[in-house]
Design an enzyme around this catalytic site. Structure first.
Site, short mmCIF file in Angstrom:
data_model
loop_
_atom_site.label_atom_id
_atom_site.label_comp_id
_atom_site.label_asym_id
_atom_site.label_seq_id
_atom_site.Cartn_x
_atom_site.Cartn_y
_atom_site.Cartn_z
N TYR A 119 3.20 4.26 16.46
CA TYR A 119 1.88 3.73 16.10
C TYR A 119 0.78 4.74 16.42
CZ TYR A 119 -1.93 0.28 15.87
OH TYR A 119 -3.08 -0.41 15.56
N VAL A 145 0.81 -1.23 0.00
CA VAL A 145 0.00 0.00 0.00
C VAL A 145 0.84 1.27 0.00
CG1 VAL A 145 -2.08 -0.98 1.05
CG2 VAL A 145 -0.27 -0.07 2.53
N SER A 205 -7.32 3.52 15.56
CA SER A 205 -7.07 2.60 16.69
C SER A 205 -7.48 3.29 17.99
CB SER A 205 -5.58 2.26 16.76
OG SER A 205 -5.26 1.71 18.02
N LYS A 247 -1.73 6.72 13.81
CA LYS A 247 -3.19 6.53 13.89
C LYS A 247 -3.90 7.87 14.17
CE LYS A 247 -3.43 2.12 13.01
NZ LYS A 247 -4.01 1.66 11.72
N ILE A 271 -7.97 -6.26 19.68
CA ILE A 271 -8.66 -7.31 18.93
C ILE A 271 -7.69 -8.47 18.73
CG2 ILE A 271 -9.94 -7.84 16.82
CD1 ILE A 271 -11.15 -5.55 18.55
#
Ligand code: NAI
Length: 254
Positions: free
Chosen positions: A156, A68, A143, A160, A189
């Site tokens: 991270y 991507v 997130s 996000k 998750i």
């Protein structure tokens, strides 16, 4: 009658990160709702498994093995879709390091995959939707990390948080084209990403989820896929610029 709003028959969806976890569950559910699903990922074998799951469920899928962060390749894959209705930009990576240990190359990699990868998917799908005149829906993957201070998760969380800002900004810009843009900000998750992560952290996070979540359980990819379907479909026809938080009532369990 209400269920008709979730019917994606005759529509086409493009899902990045579709070889695993949340992306795979989303691709399968969108196909079960009737969409033809274009599944994109780096992982060719995983993509074939996702396509097999969709085909077994009676759905239609195409696969695109791509990175991507390669805008030209992503653009070509999106251009190969006849008429794009839904983009679910899910692909992402996890990275942990404290602020003091964060290296330039870690920051660059996480921003490139987790922010630019989603930015490119948004830009290219928006161009395609505008050109085709579709009243499309773009769903980005943020997130729960954006809602809390997370020791060891600087890169991270920053990436996000940028996805959240992208989502809200793009929603204002694409609204006049009747294109909706929303983000999903899941809590913890259970997916290959969290399984691969630090084992102690994983066990602590899962134990905390079971203790603290009003629902007393860890989230599964299918829980998030249902939120993606909601945002992709007409069931959310007046929802744009929003961040939905399927997190069992707990933003970040550590
Ligand atoms: P996963 O590791 O199971 O799936 C991620 C997929 O993205 C993999 O198939 C991987 O090959 C693909 N991918 C990674 N980099 C890529 C690239 N450069 N080009 C193309 N494909 C690439 O992870 P999971 O858990 O399903 O995560 C999906 C998204 O959900 C990510 O954006 C993640 O940050 C987000 N998320 C996950 C949470 C969790 O607890 N699992 C919580 C909150 C957000």
């Amino acid at each position: 009658m209400a269920l008709k709003a979730y019917d994606l028959s005759g529509r086409t969806a493009f899902v990045t990160g579709a070889a695993s976890g949340i992306g795979r569950a989303s691709a399968v559910l969108l196909a079960e709702a009737g969409a033809t699903v274009h599944c994109a990922d780096l992982d060719e074998n995983g993509l074939h498994e996702t396509r097999a799951l969709i085909t077994e469920a009676g759905g239609a899928a195409r696969t695109h093995t791509l990175d991507v962060t390669d805008r030209a390749r992503l653009k070509a894959a999106i251009a190969s879709v006849d008429r794009l209705d839904v983009m679910a930009a899910v692909a992402g990576i996890m990275h942990s390091s404290t602020v003091l240990e964060t290296r330039d190359e870690d920051l660059d990699r996480v921003i490139t995959v987790n922010f630019k990868g989603i930015l490119y998917a948004c830009q290219e799908s928006a161009h395609a939707m505008i050109a085709a005149g579709t009243r499309g829906s773009i769903v980005t993957m943020a997130s729960g990390a954006v809602d809390a201070a997370n020791a060891g998760l600087l890169c991270y969380s920053v990436a996000k948080a940028a996805v959240v800002q992208l989502t809200k900004t793009l929603a204002t810009e694409l609204g006049p084209h009747s294109i909706r843009v929303n983000a999903v900000a899941p809590g913890w998750i259970r997916t290959p990403m969290t399984d691969r992560h630090d084992e102690v952290l994983q066990q602590r996070a899962e134990a905390t989820m079971v203790r603290m979540s009003p629902l007393r359980r860890v989230g599964e990819p299918e829980d998030i896929a249902h939120t993606v379907l909601h945002l992709a479909s007409d069931a959310s026809s007046f929802t744009t610029g929003q961040i939905l938080r399927p997190n069992g009532g707990v933003a970040m369990p550590w």
